[in-house]
Design an enzyme around this catalytic site. Structure first.
Site, mmCIF file in Angstrom:
data_model
loop_
_atom_site.group_PDB
_atom_site.id
_atom_site.type_symbol
_atom_site.label_atom_id
_atom_site.label_comp_id
_atom_site.label_asym_id
_atom_site.label_seq_id
_atom_site.Cartn_x
_atom_site.Cartn_y
_atom_site.Cartn_z
ATOM 1 C CG HIS A 120 -1.957 -0.951 1.358
ATOM 2 N ND1 HIS A 120 -2.166 -1.720 2.474
ATOM 3 C CD2 HIS A 120 -2.923 -1.304 0.480
ATOM 4 C CE1 HIS A 120 -3.214 -2.503 2.287
ATOM 5 N NE2 HIS A 120 -3.686 -2.278 1.083
ATOM 6 C CE LYS A 147 -13.727 -6.137 2.732
ATOM 7 N NZ LYS A 147 -12.552 -5.498 2.127
ATOM 8 N NE ARG A 186 -2.832 -7.073 -4.583
ATOM 9 C CZ ARG A 186 -3.607 -7.149 -3.514
ATOM 10 N NH1 ARG A 186 -3.081 -7.458 -2.361
ATOM 11 N NH2 ARG A 186 -4.902 -6.949 -3.605
ATOM 12 C CB SER A 210 -4.561 -6.563 4.424
ATOM 13 O OG SER A 210 -4.143 -5.312 3.963
HETATM 14 P P1 ADP Z 1 -9.784 -3.211 -0.813
HETATM 15 O O1 ADP Z 1 -10.518 -3.969 0.260
HETATM 16 O O2 ADP Z 1 -10.507 -1.997 -1.295
HETATM 17 O O3 ADP Z 1 -9.246 -4.045 -1.940
HETATM 18 P P2 ADP Z 1 -7.092 -3.122 0.193
HETATM 19 O O4 ADP Z 1 -6.654 -2.457 1.441
HETATM 20 O O5 ADP Z 1 -6.973 -4.606 0.123
HETATM 21 O O6 ADP Z 1 -8.550 -2.605 -0.040
HETATM 22 O O7 ADP Z 1 -6.301 -2.508 -1.046
HETATM 23 C C1 ADP Z 1 -6.349 -1.142 -1.365
HETATM 24 C C2 ADP Z 1 -5.638 -0.909 -2.692
HETATM 25 O O8 ADP Z 1 -4.256 -1.229 -2.588
HETATM 26 C C3 ADP Z 1 -6.167 -1.784 -3.827
HETATM 27 O O9 ADP Z 1 -6.120 -1.038 -5.038
HETATM 28 C C4 ADP Z 1 -5.183 -2.916 -3.895
HETATM 29 O O10 ADP Z 1 -5.141 -3.505 -5.190
HETATM 30 C C5 ADP Z 1 -3.899 -2.170 -3.576
HETATM 31 N N1 ADP Z 1 -2.896 -3.064 -3.037
HETATM 32 C C6 ADP Z 1 -2.959 -3.860 -1.955
HETATM 33 N N2 ADP Z 1 -1.817 -4.544 -1.766
HETATM 34 C C7 ADP Z 1 -0.989 -4.181 -2.784
HETATM 35 C C8 ADP Z 1 0.337 -4.558 -3.192
HETATM 36 N N3 ADP Z 1 1.036 -5.461 -2.508
HETATM 37 N N4 ADP Z 1 0.850 -3.976 -4.302
HETATM 38 C C9 ADP Z 1 0.113 -3.075 -4.997
HETATM 39 N N5 ADP Z 1 -1.129 -2.683 -4.684
HETATM 40 C C10 ADP Z 1 -1.681 -3.227 -3.598
#
Ligand code: ADP
Length: 162
Positions: free
Chosen positions: A18, A42, A92, A130
């Protein structure tokens, strides 16, 4: 006009993946608003205020970044209310692509003036999510390089109390 991007997500917890997307976004846009989504459906490890505090701590040395939260409203309405024109998301895997493609098309039809910009993950973060990190820590594994030590400490405290 300054270009403001909103980077929305659950950030439960915020990972190095992130932070990498946010930092790279700051090189492209005048301001990045990191928007913690509150989704009552969630079951989160961290509450929204806790996730915001973690993000603020991780981004405290960055200029032009704001950490905020949004709840019970369309993302595009939130983006408009912040005077932003861009939704910044990370990509990803092909699974991300399918979900993001649908969301981007839906948001485009709801708000044609807002652009979704995707940033491809950097290879060292491509496997990070996450949920994976929560699982590794719950099973006693190491998380070095995946999350900031501050986040690791906080999440370990949480898991101990459960
Ligand atoms: P959501 O529940 O909205 O997917 P996340 O917290 O999982 O929220 O992710 C928020 C954003 O960060 C999303 O666009 C996700 O694709 C991106 N993201 C999460 N992990 C990574 C990573 N390792 N590399 C690049 N982008 C990431």
């Amino acid at each position: 006009m300054p270009i403001i991007a909103v980077c929305p997500g659950s950030f439960d917890p915020p990972t190095e993946g992130h932070i990498n997307i946010i930092e790279r976004g700051l090189k492209l846009f005048d301001k990045v608003i990191v928007a913690v989504a509150v989704n009552s459906a969630k079951k989160n490890v961290f509450s929204a205020p806790e996730r915001m505090d973690l993000l603020k701590e991780l981004l405290k040395n960055k200029k032009n970044v704001e950490v905020d939260t949004f709840e019970d409203r369309l993302l595009v309405d939130y983006v408009r209310s912040k005077g932003a024109r861009v939704i910044l998301r990370g990509l990803r895997t092909i699974q991300d692509y399918e979900y993001e493609f649908q969301m981007a098309l839906a948001n485009k039809s709801l708000a044609p003036e807002i652009e979704t910009v995707f940033m491809m993950t950097e290879s060292q973060y491509s496997h990070l999510s996450s949920s994976l990190i929560r699982e590794i820590l719950a099973l006693g594994g190491p998380a070095a390089g995946m999350i900031h030590p501050t986040v690791e400490k906080k999440i370990r405290e949480k898991l101990k109390r459960r």
